[in-house]
Design a protein around this motif. Structure first.
Motif, short mmCIF file in Angstrom:
data_model
loop_
_atom_site.label_atom_id
_atom_site.label_comp_id
_atom_site.label_asym_id
_atom_site.label_seq_id
_atom_site.Cartn_x
_atom_site.Cartn_y
_atom_site.Cartn_z
N GLY A 1 0.79 -1.21 0.00
CA GLY A 1 0.00 0.00 0.00
C GLY A 1 0.83 1.28 0.00
N PRO A 2 0.23 2.39 0.43
CA PRO A 2 0.95 3.67 0.45
C PRO A 2 2.21 3.64 1.30
CG PRO A 2 -1.41 4.02 0.70
CD PRO A 2 -1.19 2.54 0.79
N ALA A 3 2.18 2.90 2.41
CA ALA A 3 3.38 2.82 3.26
C ALA A 3 4.54 2.22 2.47
CB ALA A 3 3.09 1.99 4.50
N GLY A 4 4.25 1.19 1.67
CA GLY A 4 5.30 0.58 0.85
C GLY A 4 5.81 1.51 -0.21
N ALA A 5 4.92 2.31 -0.78
CA ALA A 5 5.33 3.27 -1.81
C ALA A 5 6.23 4.34 -1.23
CB ALA A 5 4.09 3.90 -2.45
N ILE A 6 5.88 4.83 -0.05
CA ILE A 6 6.70 5.85 0.60
C ILE A 6 8.06 5.26 0.99
CG2 ILE A 6 6.89 7.30 2.66
CD1 ILE A 6 3.84 7.70 2.49
N PHE A 7 8.05 4.05 1.52
CA PHE A 7 9.31 3.38 1.86
C PHE A 7 10.21 3.27 0.63
CE2 PHE A 7 11.45 -0.81 1.68
CZ PHE A 7 12.46 -0.57 2.61
N LEU B 1 12.92 7.44 6.83
CA LEU B 1 13.16 6.12 6.24
C LEU B 1 13.25 5.00 7.28
CD1 LEU B 1 13.72 4.22 3.90
CD2 LEU B 1 16.11 4.98 3.92
N PRO B 2 14.02 5.12 8.36
CA PRO B 2 14.10 4.01 9.32
C PRO B 2 12.75 3.64 9.92
CG PRO B 2 15.87 5.58 9.70
CD PRO B 2 14.93 6.22 8.73
N VAL B 3 11.90 4.62 10.15
CA VAL B 3 10.58 4.36 10.72
C VAL B 3 9.73 3.56 9.74
CG1 VAL B 3 8.46 5.42 11.58
CG2 VAL B 3 10.66 6.42 12.17
N PHE B 4 9.77 3.92 8.47
CA PHE B 4 9.00 3.19 7.46
C PHE B 4 9.60 1.81 7.22
CE2 PHE B 4 7.01 7.20 6.70
CZ PHE B 4 5.75 6.86 6.21
N SER B 5 10.90 1.70 7.26
CA SER B 5 11.55 0.41 7.09
C SER B 5 11.11 -0.57 8.19
CB SER B 5 13.07 0.58 7.11
OG SER B 5 13.71 -0.67 6.99
N GLU B 6 11.09 -0.09 9.43
CA GLU B 6 10.69 -0.92 10.56
C GLU B 6 9.21 -1.31 10.45
OE1 GLU B 6 11.32 -3.00 14.16
OE2 GLU B 6 12.70 -2.12 12.68
N ILE C 1 7.41 -1.62 7.72
CA ILE C 1 7.25 -2.61 6.64
C ILE C 1 7.67 -3.99 7.14
CG2 ILE C 1 8.08 -3.33 4.37
CD1 ILE C 1 6.15 -0.99 4.24
N LYS C 2 8.78 -4.06 7.86
CA LYS C 2 9.26 -5.34 8.39
C LYS C 2 8.24 -5.98 9.32
CE LYS C 2 14.20 -4.23 8.20
NZ LYS C 2 15.42 -3.92 9.02
N LYS C 3 7.56 -5.16 10.11
CA LYS C 3 6.60 -5.67 11.08
C LYS C 3 5.20 -5.81 10.51
CE LYS C 3 9.02 -4.00 15.22
NZ LYS C 3 8.93 -3.16 16.44
N GLY C 4 5.00 -5.35 9.28
CA GLY C 4 3.69 -5.45 8.67
C GLY C 4 2.70 -4.43 9.19
N ASN C 5 3.22 -3.36 9.80
CA ASN C 5 2.35 -2.29 10.29
C ASN C 5 2.19 -1.26 9.18
OD1 ASN C 5 2.37 -3.58 12.79
ND2 ASN C 5 4.18 -2.44 13.47
N LEU C 6 1.12 -1.37 8.42
CA LEU C 6 1.01 -0.60 7.18
C LEU C 6 0.06 0.60 7.26
CD1 LEU C 6 0.86 -3.60 4.68
CD2 LEU C 6 2.87 -2.35 5.52
N ARG C 7 -0.62 0.78 8.37
CA ARG C 7 -1.53 1.92 8.49
C ARG C 7 -0.71 3.21 8.60
NH1 ARG C 7 -6.06 1.07 12.91
NH2 ARG C 7 -6.65 3.10 12.03
N LEU C 8 -0.92 4.08 7.64
CA LEU C 8 -0.04 5.24 7.50
C LEU C 8 -0.06 6.15 8.71
CD1 LEU C 8 1.98 6.51 5.67
CD2 LEU C 8 0.13 7.56 4.35
N MET C 9 -1.24 6.47 9.23
CA MET C 9 -1.29 7.36 10.38
C MET C 9 -0.67 6.74 11.62
SD MET C 9 -2.23 10.28 9.41
CE MET C 9 -2.19 10.96 11.06
N LYS C 10 -0.74 5.42 11.74
CA LYS C 10 -0.08 4.74 12.85
C LYS C 10 1.43 4.87 12.74
CE LYS C 10 -3.38 3.02 15.44
NZ LYS C 10 -3.49 3.41 16.88
N ILE C 11 1.93 4.79 11.52
CA ILE C 11 3.37 4.96 11.31
C ILE C 11 3.78 6.39 11.68
CG2 ILE C 11 5.24 4.95 9.61
CD1 ILE C 11 3.63 2.86 8.04
N LEU C 12 2.96 7.35 11.27
CA LEU C 12 3.30 8.75 11.51
C LEU C 12 3.26 9.12 12.98
CD1 LEU C 12 1.65 10.58 8.49
CD2 LEU C 12 3.98 9.72 8.75
#
Length: 197
Positions: free
Chosen positions: A74-80, A140-145, A147-158
């Motif tokens: 999804g979008p998280a993968g695209a941003i990563f 980048l490190p936050v998105f990389s982590e 993606i590795k954990k499968g946490n793809l909800r964008l606002m949760k990442i932010l």
């Protein structure tokens, strides 16, 4: 204010577009495809533009295509993928499902972004638009982590970075409509003011 010379831009061309029933970027709105609205909105601010997609049909546009490093994220993968392959300090992300978006909106985002924050994105009346935002390379490190954990909800990442909501006046909501279905597109056509590129 963020220096425009440090910005690269990425248009997220969408995934399977299953709800629209066809490739979303090529859907027509007021004589221009969704992807053309996005491109025209960001062209005044940077020449370093990439389209994040694996669909070669987008080769008709004069910008490089960037395929997701890891598919189906999804979008998280695209941003990563974009942050991983780019070297600019600031990266402008814009989804292609906001037909009607205009250059002045991008100017507003850039002008009101917080250069000390990791991310600045548009917000209107409490609704977040993280895919109309500026992301610093240090994310980048936050998105990389994530993606590795499968946490793809964008606002949760932010939530794991410092971000700023750039508030848009409620009267400008019509420029930020996300369109994911034919019904939403029909509603937009029937209710929007006459805006042009």
């Amino acid at each position: 204010m963020i220096n425009k010379n440090t910005i690269s831009a990425f248009v997220l061309c969408g995934g399977k577009s299953s709800r629209m029933g066809t490739e979303k970027g090529f859907v027509n709105y007021k004589g221009n495809s969704f992807i053309e609205w996005s491109i025209k909105a960001i062209e005044p601010f940077t020449s370093n533009i990439k389209l994040v997609t694996g669909n070669k049909d987008y080769e008709q546009f004069p910008y490089p295509l960037l395929k997701d490093d890891i598919e189906e994220k999804g979008p998280a993968g695209a941003i990563f993928t974009a942050l991983k392959t780019n070297t600019s300090d600031w990266n402008l992300f814009l989804s292609c499902d906001m037909p009607g978006i205009l250059p002045w909106i991008i100017e507003y985002l850039i002008t009101n972004a917080d250069p000390q924050a990791s991310v600045s994105f548009l917000n209107e009346a409490g609704r977040d638009y993280p895919l109309a935002g500026l992301y610093h390379q240090k994310c980048l490190p936050v998105f990389s982590e994530a993606i590795k954990k499968g946490n793809l909800r964008l606002m949760k990442i932010l939530e794991k970075v410092d971000f700023k909501r750039v508030e848009m006046p409620a009267s400008q909501k019509r420029f930020l409509n996300n369109v994911n279905t034919k019904e939403e597109l029909e509603h937009l056509i029937n209710t929007q003011h006459e805006d042009s590129l």
